[in-house]
Design an enzyme around this catalytic site. Structure first.
Site, short mmCIF file in Angstrom:
data_model
loop_
_atom_site.label_atom_id
_atom_site.label_comp_id
_atom_site.label_asym_id
_atom_site.label_seq_id
_atom_site.Cartn_x
_atom_site.Cartn_y
_atom_site.Cartn_z
N SER A 112 -9.67 -3.62 -8.30
CA SER A 112 -8.98 -3.69 -7.41
C SER A 112 -9.62 -4.68 -6.17
O SER A 112 -9.11 -5.28 -5.37
CB SER A 112 -8.87 -2.35 -6.42
OG SER A 112 -9.91 -1.64 -6.12
N ASP A 335 -12.14 3.99 3.30
CA ASP A 335 -12.22 2.72 2.38
C ASP A 335 -13.16 1.85 2.96
O ASP A 335 -12.83 0.94 3.88
CB ASP A 335 -11.01 2.25 2.12
CG ASP A 335 -10.96 1.30 1.09
OD1 ASP A 335 -12.22 0.92 0.65
OD2 ASP A 335 -9.97 0.74 0.79
N HIS A 338 -12.94 -1.76 -0.13
CA HIS A 338 -12.19 -2.98 -0.19
C HIS A 338 -12.29 -3.54 1.18
O HIS A 338 -13.00 -3.44 2.25
CB HIS A 338 -10.84 -2.41 -0.25
CG HIS A 338 -10.51 -1.82 -1.65
ND1 HIS A 338 -10.00 -0.48 -1.75
CD2 HIS A 338 -10.65 -2.47 -2.85
CE1 HIS A 338 -10.01 -0.09 -3.08
NE2 HIS A 338 -10.19 -1.34 -3.83
#
Ligand SMILES: *[C@@H]1O[C@H](CO)[C@@H](O)[C@H](O)[C@H]1NC(C)=O
Ligand SMILES: *[C@@H]1O[C@H](CO)[C@@H](O)[C@H](O)[C@H]1NC(C)=O
Ligand SMILES: *[C@@H]1O[C@H](CO)[C@@H](O)[C@H](O)[C@H]1NC(C)=O
Ligand SMILES: *[C@@H]1O[C@H](CO)[C@@H](O)[C@H](O)[C@H]1NC(C)=O
Length: 357
Positions: A112, A335, A338
């Site tokens: 990702s 998160d 990311h």
């Protein structure tokens, strides 16, 4: 030969060869652009002419990365420009980029974090040339963003380990010596690989049951060694399959996470939540992740030209760049792996642009 030399560069193929040698020979150690500047050592400076785009100009950004839409209010973090110590990056020019890649294909391969960089690049282009038609499709694990007027394909192959995971009778086997999947990468004009974040994954979200290496099936093994073995398999694939006259090959480097404030001298911070500014120095108190050493070691063994897009240190300094609670997980998720878009991956792409100018 000459695929990369358009006539308007007014240079001879032999000049290009020399340039290619300067840029790409020496592989991982060649952390310099064509004019000799190290693009990866520097600092973040406030620059109100950034970000390169407004996230709202890119309706296709996935929710995972649309921090503002998910409620993040502060915007200062979008207004930092990466300033190498000895030179200044050329600002990304989308028209120039798509012209350079007219009729060509670009593919990000990885997890990702590759998707993060892929979305950033498509957004950097689309926001600058919003009237250029595009088509987003998906074939299997490959997402294809095509700028139709230019016949430029910017693709993403989701392959979290680069090497194969195969369903067999005993279960799902992560095969460290097998890279059949590489058939999808052949003939692509520019490849940007990445793998790391899934190597330490355990428990229910680990997508394999056994690991196979050298003909032996095991339940598990040292994960750093597994990572290195897979990278060596990938390196073998590059040497066997890349035609340097046709394809440029990059490795994205290790994208860092920020889950422990001690590593940026703020022990009270348990994660990246509430971080609004980068660290302003040139080095990270917590140092570089060991996985980067492993990666560099393997890259040194590759005989074909591969360039490390060495984004680790500059991204370590960006504890403010992650979604935190404004990502997929929402208020209960956190998160710090990311990156929000617009944001840090735009700089990765801006550096990539400078390396291929
Ligand atoms: C290039 O990177 C290596 C190791 O990553 C470092 O030792 C060297 O100083 C860098 N070169 C320049 C010119 O910064
Ligand atoms: C971007 O590149 C195009 C084509 O080379 C050029 O005409 C244009 O002036 C550039 N834009 C900027 C802002 O530099
Ligand atoms: C978009 O891609 C799909 C799938 O490849 C294709 O069927 C369709 O014709 C494409 N659309 C355009 C406008 O090219
Ligand atoms: C954060 O890092 C510090 C210093 O390395 C360590 O002592 C501490 O245990 C870490 N905290 C967590 C929650 O992992």
């Amino acid at each position: 030969m000459g695929v990369w030399v358009d006539s308007h560069f007014l240079v001879s193929p032999s000049f290009f060869l020399v340039l290619a040698l300067v840029c790409f020979q020496g592989n991982a150690s060649a952390n310099v652009s064509a004019d000799g500047c190290d693009l990866f050592t520097g600092r973040w400076v406030f620059d109100p002419s950034y970000p390169l785009y407004s996230a709202s100009a890119c309706p296709f950004i996935e929710r995972e990365f649309t921090c503002q839409k998910n409620g993040r209010q502060d915007l200062l973090y979008t207004q930092y420009r990466w300033q190498p110590l000895d030179c200044t990056l050329t600002r990304f020019n989308a028209s120039e980029f798509v012209e350079k890649f007219r009729g060509k294909s670009i593919m990000f391969v990885g997890d990702s974090l590759s998707r993060n960089q892929w979305q950033s690049l498509t957004c950097m282009i689309h926001s600058a040339i919003p009237n250029a038609k595009f088509n987003i499709t998906r074939v299997g694990d490959v997402s294809i963003f095509e700028f139709l007027d230019y016949e430029v394909k910017v693709m993403l192959d989701r392959s979290v380990y680069l090497v194969d995971v195969v369903k067999e009778k005993i279960g799902r086997v992560l095969k460290l010596d097998s890279i059949e999947r590489g058939k999808l990468w052949k003939g692509i004009d520019m490849l940007i690989f990445n793998t790391w974040h899934w190597w330490n994954r355990r428990g229910p979200t680990q997508p394999w049951d056994y690991i196979e290496v050298g003909g032996v099936i095991k339940k598990d093994m040292d994960r750093m060694l597994a990572f290195e073995t897979a990278l060596n398999t990938w390196a073998g694939w590059v040497d066997a399959n890349i035609d340097p006259a046709k394809s440029l090959v990059f490795f994205q480097g290790i994208s860092p996470s920020h889950y422990n404030g001690s590593s940026w001298n703020e022990p009270s911070a348990k994660n990246c939540l509430g971080q609004k500014q980068p660290l302003l120095g040139t080095t990270y108190p917590g140092g570089l992740p060991p996985a980067l050493d492993v990666l560099k070691k393997v890259l040194e063994t590759v005989k074909k030209p591969v360039k490390l897009l060495d984004i680790t240190m500059l991204s370590l300094l960006r504890k403010d760049g992650h979604p935190s609670m404004y990502g997929l997980g929402g208020p209960t998720g956190m998160d710090c792996s990311h990156w929000c878009l617009a944001g840090v991956p735009d700089t990765w792409n801006e550096i990539l642009y400078n390396l291929i100018l």
